[in-house]
Design a protein around this motif. Structure first.
Motif, PDB file in Angstrom:
ATOM      1  N   MET A  93       0.847  -1.199   0.000  1.00  0.00           N
ATOM      2  CA  MET A  93       0.000   0.000   0.000  1.00  0.00           C
ATOM      3  C   MET A  93       0.877   1.243   0.000  1.00  0.00           C
ATOM      4  O   MET A  93       2.052   1.206   0.359  1.00  0.00           O
ATOM      5  N   THR A  94       0.297   2.372  -0.392  1.00  0.00           N
ATOM      6  CA  THR A  94       1.034   3.634  -0.408  1.00  0.00           C
ATOM      7  C   THR A  94       1.183   4.176   1.018  1.00  0.00           C
ATOM      8  O   THR A  94       0.507   3.733   1.958  1.00  0.00           O
ATOM      9  N   VAL A  95       2.046   5.168   1.124  1.00  0.00           N
ATOM     10  CA  VAL A  95       2.225   5.836   2.416  1.00  0.00           C
ATOM     11  C   VAL A  95       0.902   6.421   2.895  1.00  0.00           C
ATOM     12  O   VAL A  95       0.503   6.257   4.054  1.00  0.00           O
ATOM     13  N   ALA A  96       0.205   7.121   2.005  1.00  0.00           N
ATOM     14  CA  ALA A  96      -1.059   7.760   2.393  1.00  0.00           C
ATOM     15  C   ALA A  96      -2.092   6.718   2.817  1.00  0.00           C
ATOM     16  O   ALA A  96      -2.840   6.932   3.788  1.00  0.00           O
ATOM     17  N   GLU A  97      -2.152   5.599   2.119  1.00  0.00           N
ATOM     18  CA  GLU A  97      -3.121   4.557   2.480  1.00  0.00           C
ATOM     19  C   GLU A  97      -2.804   3.964   3.841  1.00  0.00           C
ATOM     20  O   GLU A  97      -3.711   3.695   4.640  1.00  0.00           O
ATOM     21  N   ASN A  98      -1.530   3.758   4.141  1.00  0.00           N
ATOM     22  CA  ASN A  98      -1.150   3.246   5.456  1.00  0.00           C
ATOM     23  C   ASN A  98      -1.534   4.217   6.557  1.00  0.00           C
ATOM     24  O   ASN A  98      -2.021   3.807   7.614  1.00  0.00           O
ATOM     25  N   VAL A  99      -1.317   5.490   6.322  1.00  0.00           N
ATOM     26  CA  VAL A  99      -1.664   6.494   7.328  1.00  0.00           C
ATOM     27  C   VAL A  99      -3.173   6.562   7.521  1.00  0.00           C
ATOM     28  O   VAL A  99      -3.679   6.623   8.649  1.00  0.00           O
ATOM     29  N   ALA A 100      -3.927   6.529   6.420  1.00  0.00           N
ATOM     30  CA  ALA A 100      -5.387   6.623   6.504  1.00  0.00           C
ATOM     31  C   ALA A 100      -5.973   5.485   7.335  1.00  0.00           C
ATOM     32  O   ALA A 100      -6.936   5.689   8.093  1.00  0.00           O
ATOM     33  N   GLU A 107     -11.446  10.354   6.804  1.00  0.00           N
ATOM     34  CA  GLU A 107     -11.032  11.413   5.894  1.00  0.00           C
ATOM     35  C   GLU A 107     -10.838  10.814   4.506  1.00  0.00           C
ATOM     36  O   GLU A 107     -10.487   9.640   4.368  1.00  0.00           O
ATOM     37  N   THR A 108     -11.047  11.617   3.496  1.00  0.00           N
ATOM     38  CA  THR A 108     -10.793  11.147   2.139  1.00  0.00           C
ATOM     39  C   THR A 108      -9.289  10.965   1.944  1.00  0.00           C
ATOM     40  O   THR A 108      -8.476  11.625   2.611  1.00  0.00           O
ATOM     41  N   LEU A 109      -8.919  10.094   1.018  1.00  0.00           N
ATOM     42  CA  LEU A 109      -7.503   9.826   0.794  1.00  0.00           C
ATOM     43  C   LEU A 109      -6.756  11.076   0.323  1.00  0.00           C
ATOM     44  O   LEU A 109      -5.628  11.332   0.795  1.00  0.00           O
ATOM     45  N   PRO A 110      -7.330  11.905  -0.578  1.00  0.00           N
ATOM     46  CA  PRO A 110      -6.628  13.142  -0.959  1.00  0.00           C
ATOM     47  C   PRO A 110      -6.382  14.062   0.239  1.00  0.00           C
ATOM     48  O   PRO A 110      -5.319  14.702   0.331  1.00  0.00           O
ATOM     49  N   ASP A 128       6.818  11.082   0.415  1.00  0.00           N
ATOM     50  CA  ASP A 128       5.943  11.172  -0.753  1.00  0.00           C
ATOM     51  C   ASP A 128       4.723  10.298  -0.475  1.00  0.00           C
ATOM     52  O   ASP A 128       4.838   9.074  -0.421  1.00  0.00           O
ATOM     53  N   PRO A 129       3.540  10.890  -0.278  1.00  0.00           N
ATOM     54  CA  PRO A 129       2.353  10.092   0.063  1.00  0.00           C
ATOM     55  C   PRO A 129       2.004   9.037  -0.980  1.00  0.00           C
ATOM     56  O   PRO A 129       1.319   8.059  -0.669  1.00  0.00           O
ATOM     57  N   ARG A 130       2.467   9.201  -2.228  1.00  0.00           N
ATOM     58  CA  ARG A 130       2.068   8.294  -3.308  1.00  0.00           C
ATOM     59  C   ARG A 130       2.944   7.052  -3.405  1.00  0.00           C
ATOM     60  O   ARG A 130       2.592   6.097  -4.082  1.00  0.00           O
ATOM     61  N   GLU A 132       4.712   3.514  -2.663  1.00  0.00           N
ATOM     62  CA  GLU A 132       4.364   2.299  -1.937  1.00  0.00           C
ATOM     63  C   GLU A 132       5.445   2.002  -0.908  1.00  0.00           C
ATOM     64  O   GLU A 132       6.632   2.278  -1.126  1.00  0.00           O
ATOM     65  N   VAL A 133       5.036   1.427   0.217  1.00  0.00           N
ATOM     66  CA  VAL A 133       5.945   1.256   1.349  1.00  0.00           C
ATOM     67  C   VAL A 133       7.126   0.354   1.000  1.00  0.00           C
ATOM     68  O   VAL A 133       8.247   0.571   1.464  1.00  0.00           O
ATOM     69  N   TRP A 134       6.922  -0.644   0.155  1.00  0.00           N
ATOM     70  CA  TRP A 134       8.020  -1.558  -0.158  1.00  0.00           C
ATOM     71  C   TRP A 134       9.176  -0.843  -0.844  1.00  0.00           C
ATOM     72  O   TRP A 134      10.313  -1.324  -0.835  1.00  0.00           O
ATOM     73  N   GLN A 135       8.919   0.335  -1.417  1.00  0.00           N
ATOM     74  CA  GLN A 135       9.963   1.099  -2.092  1.00  0.00           C
ATOM     75  C   GLN A 135      10.777   1.953  -1.124  1.00  0.00           C
ATOM     76  O   GLN A 135      11.784   2.538  -1.520  1.00  0.00           O
ATOM     77  N   LEU A 136      10.357   2.029   0.143  1.00  0.00           N
ATOM     78  CA  LEU A 136      10.983   2.942   1.097  1.00  0.00           C
ATOM     79  C   LEU A 136      12.141   2.275   1.829  1.00  0.00           C
ATOM     80  O   LEU A 136      12.128   1.067   2.094  1.00  0.00           O
ATOM     81  N   SER A 137      13.134   3.088   2.194  1.00  0.00           N
ATOM     82  CA  SER A 137      14.188   2.614   3.080  1.00  0.00           C
ATOM     83  C   SER A 137      13.622   2.447   4.484  1.00  0.00           C
ATOM     84  O   SER A 137      12.514   2.912   4.796  1.00  0.00           O
TER      85      SER A 137
END
Length: 504
Positions: A93-100, A107-110, A128-130, A132-137
């Protein structure tokens, strides 16, 4: 008036008193350290502050008023946030989706993405909220956890071992963020075994030992040695380490090893080459997620190399052999995950000896388990490594993290292997246990064994290693003598400095 306070808080688990009449007071605008050995009661206490557990006796007060916290949602509503040592993120999932998912408000995802970007900028934690977590250090993943917590506007932020997976440069960024949080009048309860950083950033400390408060102090007025003494109840000496004389036999060799990842989000190994001689400790540094797990798997035989001669033990090509065959060649392995990988949680310690000793430890005779020998080996590990346990042969899950780590390392060290590969030797253990484990590795090398230690703790590697190499994006730098190395120079290598551009 303290922002949060505990008065004579007690929590029992059966006959074990994990917290015994604990008094703690954290002031507004304060970074307060909570220190203690593994099993001292720190985790139990903060779980009660976050509503995951409830006290059996005593009171928790918030701004002077008694409160009952029946879950994390109530704690967050009050103004308490917590960032755990182990991340709880969905990699696909994206950073924003994990936080939501973690927010208590709908709250809406935007809107979440916009608030996330704003909060991350405000606290110097760029994300970058967009993505995906697997791409992060690992450092970026920790930023997600902290920003997610800050978006709920906590008055008290609880941090459990926040720098254990960070480079020195990333740790500096975190310290700047904590200074900003304190300047806003928020409080931080800071759990760490890294006593020098505690001395640097904390102005108060409460120290637990065996579930009781044994000291309160200003850590800035103490030394790391005096803080460790209060935690352990005795002096914690330095590791006695003589530099390797050199000239020992070549025990482990990896030559030109490249290997694609075993799963979609894994790391490919690229042209790994290393040589390890008897009598020396080789340290492998690096931020988590740069190929260390994949390297351990191929060294241990959990994953086969493309060619047999990619991995050699005492000159024998073993790249196609499994872990049991390599153990029979006097190799031993300590994986990073002590509960679930190194041990079976619901099995006793004596039964867990069979994980690595079933083929080489003399524990099975004529297809029957030698229970007497198994118990004797448990006793030997307990005596040598100061294993603290309630019964002679408890289940693995009954031990604290530090005591279980001592058991796993001790189980392999007492086999007197010719080659030992160990991942994160003292990760998350207290100063006394860390010193004991590190000394055991150094002593094993002195006896002629070759020790390869994969660790994110630079202080640990600088203390025990003769040479250090760094992993970055699946590549391994040439090993260099420890003499002349610094945490800062290693940190730069861990960030990719000096590696080929195609590794990035």
């Amino acid at each position: 008036m303290p922002l949060i306070e505990t008065r004579r808080v007690t929590r029992r688990f059966g006959a074990l008193v994990a917290n015994d009449q604990v008094d703690l007071a954290v002031m507004q605008g304060e970074i307060h350290a909570l220190l203690g050995e593994n099993g001292a009661g720190k985790s139990t206490l903060v779980k009660m502050l976050y509503g995951l557990l409830q006290p059996d006796a005593g009171q928790i007060l918030w701004q002077g008023a008694p409160v009952a916290l029946h879950g994390p949602r109530e704690a967050r509503h009050l103004g308490i946030g917590m960032v755990f040592q182990h991340f709880s993120l969905f990699e696909a999932m994206t950073v924003a989706e994990n936080v939501a998912l973690a927010l208590d408000t709908a709250e809406t995802l935007p809107r979440v993405a916009a608030r996330l970007a704003e909060t991350s900028r405000a606290y110097g934690l760029p994300l970058d909220p967009r993505r995906e977590v697997w791409q992060l250090s690992v450092g970026e993943r920790q930023r997600v956890e902290i920003v997610r917590c800050l978006m709920q506007d906590p008055r008290l932020l609880i941090l459990d071992e926040p720098t254990s997976v960070l480079t020195p440069q990333e740790a500096e960024g975190l310290f700047a963020t904590l200074a900003q949080i304190r300047a806003e009048g928020r409080a931080v309860l800071y759990i760490s075994h890294k006593l020098e950083e505690v001395r640097r950033i904390c102005e108060a400390a409460t120290i637990l030992r065996h579930g009781k408060v044994v000291a309160r102090c200003d850590p800035r007025a103490e030394s790391a040695a005096s803080l460790a003494r209060m935690m352990v109840g005795a002096d914690v000496g330095a590791v006695r380490h003589a530099e390797a004389a050199g000239g020992g036999p070549l025990r482990l060799k990896v030559a030109g090893l490249s290997l694609p990842p075993a799963e979609p989000h894994g790391v490919a190994l690229k042209d790994i080459t290393l040589r390890l001689h008897g009598g020396e400790v080789l340290g492998i540094a690096g931020v988590a997620g740069n190929g260390q797990d994949e390297l351990f798997a191929v060294l241990s035989g959990e994953r086969r190399a493309p060619r047999a001669d990619h991995v050699l033990l005492d000159g024998a090509p073993v790249g196609h052999e499994g872990i049991t065959a390599r153990r029979r060649r006097r190799a031993a392995f300590v994986p990073e995950e002590r509960l679930g990988h190194a041990t079976a949680p619901r099995l006793s310690l004596s039964e867990n000896l069979l994980v690595s000793g079933h083929a080489t430890g003399g524990l099975v005779r004529r297809l029957l388990l030698d229970r007497r020998r198994m118990l004797a080996q448990v006793d030997a590990v307990a005596a040598r490594f100061d294993l603290r346990k309630g019964t002679r042969d408890p289940q693995a899950r009954a031990l604290s993290g530090g005591n279980l780590q001592k058991f796993v390392v001790g189980r392999e060290v007492l086999r007197r292997p010719g080659v030992l590969v160990v991942a994160q030797p003292s990760w998350g253990v207290d100063a006394g246990a860390a010193r004991l484990i590190r000394q055991a590795l150094v002593d094993l090398a002195k006896e002629g064994a070759a020790v390869l230690a994969i660790s994110q703790d630079l202080d640990e590697l600088l203390e025990i290693a003769d040479r250090i190499a760094v992993m970055f994006h699946g590549r391994l730098s040439p090993a260099q003598p420890v003499r002349g190395m610094t945490r800062e120079s290693l940190g730069l290598l861990m960030g990719g400095a000096g590696f080929a551009q195609d590794a990035a």
